[in-house]
Design an enzyme around this catalytic site. Structure first.
Site, mmCIF file in Angstrom:
data_model
loop_
_atom_site.group_PDB
_atom_site.id
_atom_site.type_symbol
_atom_site.label_atom_id
_atom_site.label_comp_id
_atom_site.label_asym_id
_atom_site.label_seq_id
_atom_site.Cartn_x
_atom_site.Cartn_y
_atom_site.Cartn_z
ATOM 1 N N ARG A 215 0.842 -1.211 0.000
ATOM 2 C CA ARG A 215 0.000 0.000 0.000
ATOM 3 C C ARG A 215 0.873 1.254 0.000
ATOM 4 O O ARG A 215 0.555 2.247 -0.665
ATOM 5 C CB ARG A 215 -0.960 -0.002 1.194
ATOM 6 C CG ARG A 215 -1.957 1.154 1.146
ATOM 7 C CD ARG A 215 -3.002 1.056 2.232
ATOM 8 N NE ARG A 215 -2.419 1.152 3.558
ATOM 9 C CZ ARG A 215 -3.112 0.988 4.687
ATOM 10 N NH1 ARG A 215 -4.404 0.708 4.634
ATOM 11 N NH2 ARG A 215 -2.517 1.094 5.856
ATOM 12 N N ARG B 13 9.673 27.022 -1.224
ATOM 13 C CA ARG B 13 8.234 26.804 -1.385
ATOM 14 C C ARG B 13 7.751 27.160 -2.786
ATOM 15 O O ARG B 13 7.799 28.314 -3.212
ATOM 16 C CB ARG B 13 7.445 27.622 -0.355
ATOM 17 C CG ARG B 13 5.957 27.303 -0.387
ATOM 18 C CD ARG B 13 5.154 28.131 0.602
ATOM 19 N NE ARG B 13 3.740 27.783 0.528
ATOM 20 C CZ ARG B 13 2.916 28.225 -0.417
ATOM 21 N NH1 ARG B 13 3.341 29.057 -1.353
ATOM 22 N NH2 ARG B 13 1.642 27.841 -0.418
ATOM 23 N N HIS C 169 4.701 25.243 -5.615
ATOM 24 C CA HIS C 169 3.821 24.076 -5.736
ATOM 25 C C HIS C 169 4.397 22.991 -6.638
ATOM 26 O O HIS C 169 4.221 21.812 -6.389
ATOM 27 C CB HIS C 169 2.446 24.498 -6.260
ATOM 28 C CG HIS C 169 1.634 25.246 -5.237
ATOM 29 N ND1 HIS C 169 2.039 26.443 -4.703
ATOM 30 C CD2 HIS C 169 0.449 24.949 -4.645
ATOM 31 C CE1 HIS C 169 1.135 26.866 -3.832
ATOM 32 N NE2 HIS C 169 0.161 25.975 -3.768
ATOM 33 N N GLU D 98 -16.335 5.475 4.892
ATOM 34 C CA GLU D 98 -15.528 4.856 5.944
ATOM 35 C C GLU D 98 -15.582 5.748 7.180
ATOM 36 O O GLU D 98 -16.372 6.693 7.231
ATOM 37 C CB GLU D 98 -14.085 4.646 5.461
ATOM 38 C CG GLU D 98 -13.394 5.930 5.054
ATOM 39 C CD GLU D 98 -11.966 5.724 4.536
ATOM 40 O OE1 GLU D 98 -11.345 4.683 4.820
ATOM 41 O OE2 GLU D 98 -11.473 6.641 3.846
ATOM 42 N N LEU E 14 -9.927 4.356 2.026
ATOM 43 C CA LEU E 14 -8.595 3.788 2.143
ATOM 44 C C LEU E 14 -8.747 2.262 2.136
ATOM 45 O O LEU E 14 -9.588 1.737 2.866
ATOM 46 C CB LEU E 14 -7.940 4.225 3.460
ATOM 47 C CG LEU E 14 -6.486 3.735 3.570
ATOM 48 C CD1 LEU E 14 -5.562 4.635 2.774
ATOM 49 C CD2 LEU E 14 -6.036 3.675 5.019
#
Ligand code: PDD
Length: 287
Positions: free
Chosen positions: A53, A101, A103, A179, A203
């Site tokens: 995962r 910084r 994106h 969930e 998930l």
């Protein structure tokens, strides 16, 4: 008390000496992914699916996996060895690294951080009493299959539950259960165990998968399909699953009892099977 030992970018050091630069993209953007792996009797539980995962999450956010399976296993084994406690919870996270910084993706080396926390299973009698949950609208994004460290929506949802005296928020999107804020959801309808199918709305929980597998192996009817809000409200049992909670019965939903307001018979069965599986794995001679 000595500080626990953590792993940070190739070094093992006391937690209170581990520092990450402020320009780490995990700190600035929440740009990273994580895993939580339970350890029982000093052995990681279901390590392979957790590492698979992790690989899937890293691929989804386009961060190169810094280690192969053996590399991860080595770090995890070392941390288990260097920390106290038979049962531990390994938390690992990989961020896109340190950069000015901006994106767009930088060319940076991923930051790898791994720590071990004590895993304290609640007393069996306490688990069997069950917990209260509330329902809330699922306000999260559309890639909930990625185990992203950016958990602000989950945090807000869980906090809302806690402020209403509940242990978890069960989330609804377009009239269907997705969930919990930090768990997967199961219900029992007409003696059949039901959990939502895997999709980008949830998930893919490692505990969820094991519960489905164990139910099938032991001949308990189990379906992976959508659960409507009405089905949730009329279910005879509701459970939450996660690596730290295992299988936790919900006995009250939005203040009303689920079934007769006690942990139900199907939960009793699956929990017995789950606990036996766990202890069998720790003592392979017994299985
Ligand atoms: N959370 N869904 C969400 C949103 C979760 O955060 C988790 C676990 C699960 C259950 O997955 P698993 O069975 O693999 O633990 C489902 C972990 C424990 C956490 O964030 O601490």
């Amino acid at each position: 008390m000595t500080a626990p030992v953590v792993y940070l970018n190739g070094k093992y050091l006391p937690a209170d000496e581990a520092c990450v630069p402020v320009l780490d993209r995990g700190f600035i953007f929440g740009d990273g992914v994580y895993e939580v792996i339970p350890v029982y009797a000093r052995r990681p539980f279901r390590l392979e699916p957790h590492l698979q995962r992790l690989e899937n999450s890293l691929q989804a956010v386009r961060i190169d996996n810094p280690f192969d399976r053996a590399g991860w296993q080595d770090i995890i084994d070392t941390l288990i060895e260097r920390n106290d406690g038979e049962d531990q919870s390994i938390y690992l996270q990989v961020t896109r690294g340190i950069a000015a910084r901006d994106h767009k993706f930088p060319s940076a080396t991923p930051t790898v951080f791994v720590m071990s926390n004590p895993l304290v299973a609640p007393a069996a009698e306490k688990t069997a009493k069950g917990v209260e949950a509330i329902t809330l609208e699922d306000i999260r994004w559309q890639y909930c299959n990625i185990k992203s460290i950016a958990l602000l929506p989950n945090i807000l949802l869980r906090q809302q539950a806690v402020e209403q005296g509940a242990a978890e928020a069960i989330l609804l999107r377009d009239g269907k259960v997705t969930e919990g804020a930090a768990s997967n959801v199961f219900v029992v309808v007409d003696d059949t165990i039901v959990t939502p199918p895997k999709s980008r709305c949830i998930l893919p929980g490692i505990t969820r998968d094991l519960v489905v597998e164990l139910a099938h192996d032991h001949g308990l009817p189990c379906e992976e399909r959508d659960i409507s809000e009405t089905e949730l409200r009329n279910a005879s049992e509701i459970w939450l699953t996660s690596s730290t909670k295992e299988i936790l019965p919900v006995t009250h939903l939005d203040g009303r009892p689920v079934g007769d307001g006690k942990a139900g018979p199907v939960w009793q069965k699956i929990n017995r099977i789950y606990q036996a599986f766990k202890s069998g794995l720790q003592n392979p001679g017994k299985t």
